[in-house]
Enzyme design. Structure first.
Site, PDB file in Angstrom:
ATOM      1  N   GLU A 168      -0.527  -2.712  -4.463  1.00 46.61           N
ATOM      2  CA  GLU A 168      -1.453  -1.996  -5.306  1.00 46.61           C
ATOM      3  C   GLU A 168      -2.684  -1.893  -5.224  1.00 46.61           C
ATOM      4  O   GLU A 168      -3.878  -2.165  -6.128  1.00 46.61           O
ATOM      5  CB  GLU A 168      -1.233  -2.714  -6.638  1.00 46.61           C
ATOM      6  CG  GLU A 168       0.156  -2.857  -7.359  1.00 46.61           C
ATOM      7  CD  GLU A 168       0.144  -3.393  -8.662  1.00 46.61           C
ATOM      8  OE1 GLU A 168      -0.696  -3.875  -9.389  1.00 46.61           O
ATOM      9  OE2 GLU A 168       1.565  -3.307  -9.266  1.00 46.61           O
ATOM     10  N   GLU A 356       8.447  -4.336  -7.724  1.00 43.13           N
ATOM     11  CA  GLU A 356       7.969  -5.087  -9.040  1.00 43.13           C
ATOM     12  C   GLU A 356       8.290  -4.498 -10.054  1.00 43.13           C
ATOM     13  O   GLU A 356       8.186  -3.444 -10.218  1.00 43.13           O
ATOM     14  CB  GLU A 356       6.308  -5.596  -9.036  1.00 43.13           C
ATOM     15  CG  GLU A 356       5.756  -6.542  -8.159  1.00 43.13           C
ATOM     16  CD  GLU A 356       4.396  -6.971  -8.469  1.00 43.13           C
ATOM     17  OE1 GLU A 356       3.721  -6.454  -9.470  1.00 43.13           O
ATOM     18  OE2 GLU A 356       3.809  -7.050  -7.126  1.00 43.13           O
TER      19      GLU A 356
HETATM   20  C1  BGC Z   1       0.656  -7.416  -9.593  1.00 46.52           C
HETATM   21  C2  BGC Z   1       0.749  -9.115  -9.893  1.00 46.52           C
HETATM   22  C3  BGC Z   1       0.837  -9.346 -11.442  1.00 46.52           C
HETATM   23  C4  BGC Z   1       1.732  -8.509 -11.980  1.00 46.52           C
HETATM   24  C5  BGC Z   1       1.789  -8.454 -13.465  1.00 46.52           C
HETATM   25  C6  BGC Z   1       1.146  -6.373 -10.703  1.00 46.52           C
HETATM   26  O1  BGC Z   1       0.175  -5.572 -10.972  1.00 46.52           O
HETATM   27  O2  BGC Z   1       1.039  -6.960  -8.323  1.00 46.52           O
HETATM   28  O3  BGC Z   1       0.341  -9.860  -9.109  1.00 46.52           O
HETATM   29  O4  BGC Z   1       1.065 -10.523 -11.455  1.00 46.52           O
HETATM   30  O5  BGC Z   1       1.493  -6.891 -11.909  1.00 46.52           O
HETATM   31  O6  BGC Z   1       0.516  -8.452 -14.299  1.00 46.52           O
END
Ligand code: BGC
Length: 444
Positions: A168, A356
């Protein structure tokens, strides 16, 4: 729609994601150098209740039991990041053999258990020594980063086949260099623009280096994204939403695809040209093997005259009185569908993988169990949207839950819990949440 693993096809990849600083702990032992996060957490009132990642989930010492737990939960793909300052304590120069050794052991045990490693090279923990030389504001970072990437691929590339260059970039440039709420805590539009350009350069450069060392590697990078909608159908709100879309979704993917920076909607972005040198535009482009999509929510945007540069602002989920997670993010699973459609509409876009997705809820331990039906619902509803997009022809290859263990959630400290596995940070006990068992069963 019947939600089953089979509906996604046999080749679909199921996994979990983590990041080094959020779980490893062991912040200052076995030769590790300081990262910008080790330094940032020492400043007062930057992090919720002044928490820090010094110990976090103590994964550095407990990775064996954690990998066995992952194995028992049927997880066969594990995305983790390498801590740059564990490998190169000063960012460049001497290699730390204990750092290499740690990731060798982690990779070897993963493979022994049949768990495929997916490695992110940079998940926000820049070596502090490099920050002192300007960090992402210094164009030399392209070479520093390339050097570090080459070391990782040379040492681990015989076993690691799936690489992600950056996590990101827009988020670490905005939070770390514009808003100053993440490390290294700098604030200003010029910082943001310089960091953005250098991150974009490093992203393509890093990918080139990986391929030059091992051409059979699968190389990607990851982007945060939020589905953006205007608050009303008024022209002003529509314009505001378009601007937010540039910042939240388009800024870093478009140069990578060879389209240049999307500067036409937001005047101030043109200032990025200050940092662009001859040949850069060509260098920003790289044909990745996959793009990692990271989506959690949608944002509603309205016109706001007094917001500098943008004249746009987010209408908070709280003000909209919608259901939210513990991050105050709206629960809106369709955002995932929308983002898959949006990204797949780019010409020459490689296959997408959701690297993610997940949700934080206030979990409670009762009788040594954690029942988290809201998280299960969130995951199910989002997966339905992934399947919907896939069935409409979007080339999406995999899904990684954020995250395996409750962990250090950056400026929010340990308060929000995103894990499939609950962590008691007093004694490091792990308790598989109902969602962890649900996921294990689903992907079996
Ligand atoms: C990030 C993580 C973070 C997650 C939840 C993402 O933006 O890559 O490191 O913990 O979101 O906020």
């Amino acid at each position: 729609m019947l939600l089953t693993k089979e509906a996604f096809g046999e080749d679909f990849i199921w996994g979990v994601s983590t990041a080094a600083y959020q779980i490893e702990g062991a912040h200052n032992i076995h030769g590790k150098g300081l990262s910008i996060w080790d330094v940032f957490v020492q400043k007062r009132n930057k992090i919720f209740q002044n928490h820090n990642g010094d110990i976090a989930c103590d994964f550095y010492n407990r990775y064996t039991e954690d990998l066995y737990l992952m194995y028992r939960l049927n997880i066969r793909n594990y995305r983790f990041s390498i801590s740059w300052s564990r490998i190169l304590p000063d960012g460049t120069g001497e290699i730390n053999p204990s750092g290499i050794d740690f990731y060798n052991r982690l990779i070897d045990l993963s493979l022994e258990l049949g768990i495929t490693p997916w490695v992110t090279l940079y998940h926000w923990d820049l070596p502090h020594t490099l920050d002192k030389k300007g960090g992402w504001l210094n164009r030399d970072i392209k070479e520093w980063f390339g050097h570090y990437v080459a070391i990782c691929v040379t040492h681990f590339g015989d076993r690691v086949k799936n690489w992600m260059v950056l996590n990101e970039p827009t988020v670490f440039c905005a939070t770390g260099y514009f808003f100053g709420v993440h490390a290294p805590g700098k604030k200003g539009i010029d910082y943001f623009l310089a960091a953005t350009h250098h991150a974009a350069l490093a992203q393509a450069h890093g990918a080139r280096i990986i391929k030059s060392i091992q051409n059979d590697n699968t190389v990607g990078t990851t982007f945060s994204c939020s589905y953006v909608e205007p608050f009303t159908t008024r022209e002003k709100d529509i314009v505001a939403a378009k601007k937010a879309d540039v910042l939240l979704n388009r800024l870093l993917i478009e140069p990578l695809l060879g389209m240049g920076y999307p500067t036409s909607e937001i005047k101030i972005l043109k200032r990025i040209e200050k940092y662009i040198k001859q040949n850069d535009e060509k260098d920003l482009k790289f044909d990745m093997d996959f793009i990692g999509i990271q989506n959690y929510t949608r944002e509603i945007i309205r016109h706001a005259t007094f917001v500098p540069y943008l004249q746009a602002k987010i209408v908070s989920a709280k003000d909209r009185k919608v259901t939210t997670t513990a991050m105050n993010w709206e629960v809106y699973p369709e955002a995932m569908y929308q983002m898959l459609k949006k990204f797949s509409a780019y010409q020459n876009i490689p296959p997408l993988t959701i690297t993610e997705n997940g949700a934080a809820f206030p979990d409670r331990v009762e009788n040594n169990m954690v029942d988290d039906p809201k998280r299960i619902q969130y995951l199910q509803d989002t997966l339905e949207q992934v399947l919907r997009a896939k069935q409409e022809g979007v080339n999406v290859k995999g899904y990684f839950v954020w995250t395996f263990l409750d962990n250090f959630e950056w400026a929010e400290g340990y308060q929000p819990r995103f894990g499939l596995v609950y962590v008691n940070f007093q004694n490091q006990q792990r308790i598989v949440k109902s969602s962890g068992n649900w996921y294990a069963n689903f992907i079996k």
